[in-house]
Design an enzyme around this catalytic site. Structure first.
Site, PDB file in Angstrom:
ATOM      1  N   GLU A   1      -9.655  -0.813   5.026  1.00 35.13           N
ATOM      2  CA  GLU A   1     -10.233  -0.340   6.275  1.00 35.13           C
ATOM      3  C   GLU A   1     -11.486  -1.143   6.622  1.00 35.13           C
ATOM      4  OE1 GLU A   1      -8.233   1.415   7.767  1.00 35.13           O
ATOM      5  OE2 GLU A   1      -8.017   3.471   7.070  1.00 35.13           O
TER       6      GLU A   1
ATOM      7  N   ASP B   1       0.829  -1.207   0.000  1.00 35.55           N
ATOM      8  CA  ASP B   1       0.000   0.000   0.000  1.00 35.55           C
ATOM      9  C   ASP B   1       0.864   1.258   0.000  1.00 35.55           C
ATOM     10  OD1 ASP B   1       1.007  -0.336   2.549  1.00 35.55           O
ATOM     11  OD2 ASP B   1      -0.928  -0.410   3.548  1.00 35.55           O
TER      12      ASP B   1
ATOM     13  N   ASN C   1      -7.348  -0.559  14.048  1.00 38.10           N
ATOM     14  CA  ASN C   1      -8.764  -0.699  13.690  1.00 38.10           C
ATOM     15  C   ASN C   1      -9.011  -2.009  12.930  1.00 38.10           C
ATOM     16  OD1 ASN C   1      -7.521  -0.213  11.275  1.00 38.10           O
ATOM     17  ND2 ASN C   1      -8.771   1.531  10.670  1.00 38.10           N
TER      18      ASN C   1
ATOM     19  N   HIS D   1      -7.345  -2.998  10.189  1.00 37.20           N
ATOM     20  CA  HIS D   1      -7.072  -2.978   8.743  1.00 37.20           C
ATOM     21  C   HIS D   1      -5.869  -3.835   8.372  1.00 37.20           C
ATOM     22  CE1 HIS D   1      -4.362   0.928   8.863  1.00 37.20           C
ATOM     23  NE2 HIS D   1      -3.657  -0.149   9.150  1.00 37.20           N
TER      24      HIS D   1
END
Ligand code: F6R
Length: 243
Positions: free
Chosen positions: A143, A67, A136, A138
Site C-alpha cells: 500500500e 498476495d 491507490n 498499490h
C-alpha cells in the site's frame, strides 16, 4: 522500463500473454509470480492456447502468488488463490508441487512470509512478475507508504483497498490485512510486466509514470526496474503527458 499503449483491453492482454509465454519459452523451469484481480483475466485465458500452439512444456515452471487476503480461505471465490487456480493453474495443468502460495489462514503469518522468501531464493529468484495496479497505486498489497526494500510481509489494508476489494466477493467481506511479496522482490525479479486498463486507472497511472518515484505511489517503482514492460490500454494511458 518500456511503455506500451495498446488500443484496447484485448490488445493489452495479448501483449501480456505473449510476454508470459516468451519467458517460459526461454526458460522452461522459470519461476513466475502472477497477480490476481480483474486486469490479467483475459491475458491468463490466452496463455494456454498460445502455449499449446507452440507445444510449450510448462510442466517444469513454478508459480508463486503475489498476495492474499488475510483470513480468507482458498475456497472463497474472492481469494487470490481461488482466482489463480481457476484462471491459470488448472487450465495449464500445473502440478500442485510446482505451486507455492501464501496460506493466509496460518496462525503464524511471519513464518508464511519466511517460507515464501525461502522458496523464492532457493529456486533461484523470480523470473517474471506480472502485476496489476490498485487505484491507490498499490502493487500486490504494498500500500502507499510501504518502504520499497521489503520482502514478504503482512500489511494493514488501505480504506480504498478494503472497499474496492469487495468487487471480488459475493457478499460483503471484512478485509483488514493482506500478506504480500514486497517491492524488493519486484526489484530483484528478472522481468516485470505491469498492466492496467480502463479509465479508472488513468489517474493513478499518470502518478506512477510521471510523479517522483517514492513509496506514496508504489507502482512508480517499476520505473527503477531495468527490464519492466508497462502495458496499458488507451483509457488507462489517457492522462499521460509523455507517451
Ligand atoms: C491482486 C493484486 C492487486 C491487484 C490490483 C488491481 O493479486 O495484487 O494489487 O493487482 O488491486 O486489481 P484489478 O486488476 O482487479 O483492478
Amino acid at each position: 522500463m518500456q511503455l506500451f499503449v495498446e488500443k484496447n483491453y484485448e490488445a493489452m492482454s495479448l501483449r501480456t500473454a505473449a510476454g508470459i509465454v516468451s519467458v517460459i519459452r526461454a526458460k522452461p523451469d522459470a519461476l513466475l509470480c502472477l497477480a490476481a484481480g480483474d486486469t490479467p483475466k483475459l491475458a491468463y485465458a490466452m496463455v494456454p492456447g498460445m502455449a499449446a500452439k507452440e507445444k510449450l512444456d510448462i510442466t517444469r515452471c513454478r508459480f508463486v502468488s503475489l498476495d492474499e487476503w488475510v483470513g480468507i480461505p482458498p475456497s472463497n471465490e474472492g481469494s487470490c488463490q481461488f482466482f489463480l487456480r481457476n484462471t491459470i493453474f488448472h487450465p495449464l495443468n500445473i502440478a500442485d508441487q510446482n505451486i507455492h502460495l501464501f496460506n493466509a489462514l496460518s496462525p503464524d503469518l511471519e513464518n508464511e512470509c519466511r517460507m515464501m522468501d525461502d522458496f523464492i531464493s532457493s529456486h533461484g529468484g523470480i523470473d517474471l512478475m506480472v502485476v496489476g495496479v490498485g487505484r491507490n497505486g498499490h502493487i500486490g498489497f504494498n500500500e502507499p507508504g510501504v518502504p520499497f526494500n521489503k520482502y514478504s510481509h503482512v500489511v494493514p489494508l488501505d480504506e480504498t483497498t478494503q472497499s474496492v476489494g469487495q468487487k471480488y466477493f459475493k457478499q460483503s467481506t471484512a478485509l483488514t490485512s493482506g500478506i504480500t511479496l514486497g517491492l524488493q522482490h519486484l526489484l530483484e525479479s528478472r522481468k516485470v510486466i505491469m498492466i492496467a486498463n480502463g479509465e479508472k486507472k488513468a489517474a493513478v497511472m499518470r502518478l506512477a509514470m510521471e510523479s517522483p518515484v517514492d513509496p506514496s505511489v508504489p507502482a512508480g517503482i517499476v520505473r527503477q526496474h531495468p527490464d519492466a514492460d508497462v502495458i496499458l490500454d488507451e483509457e488507462a494511458a489517457a492522462l499521460l503527458k509523455q507517451r
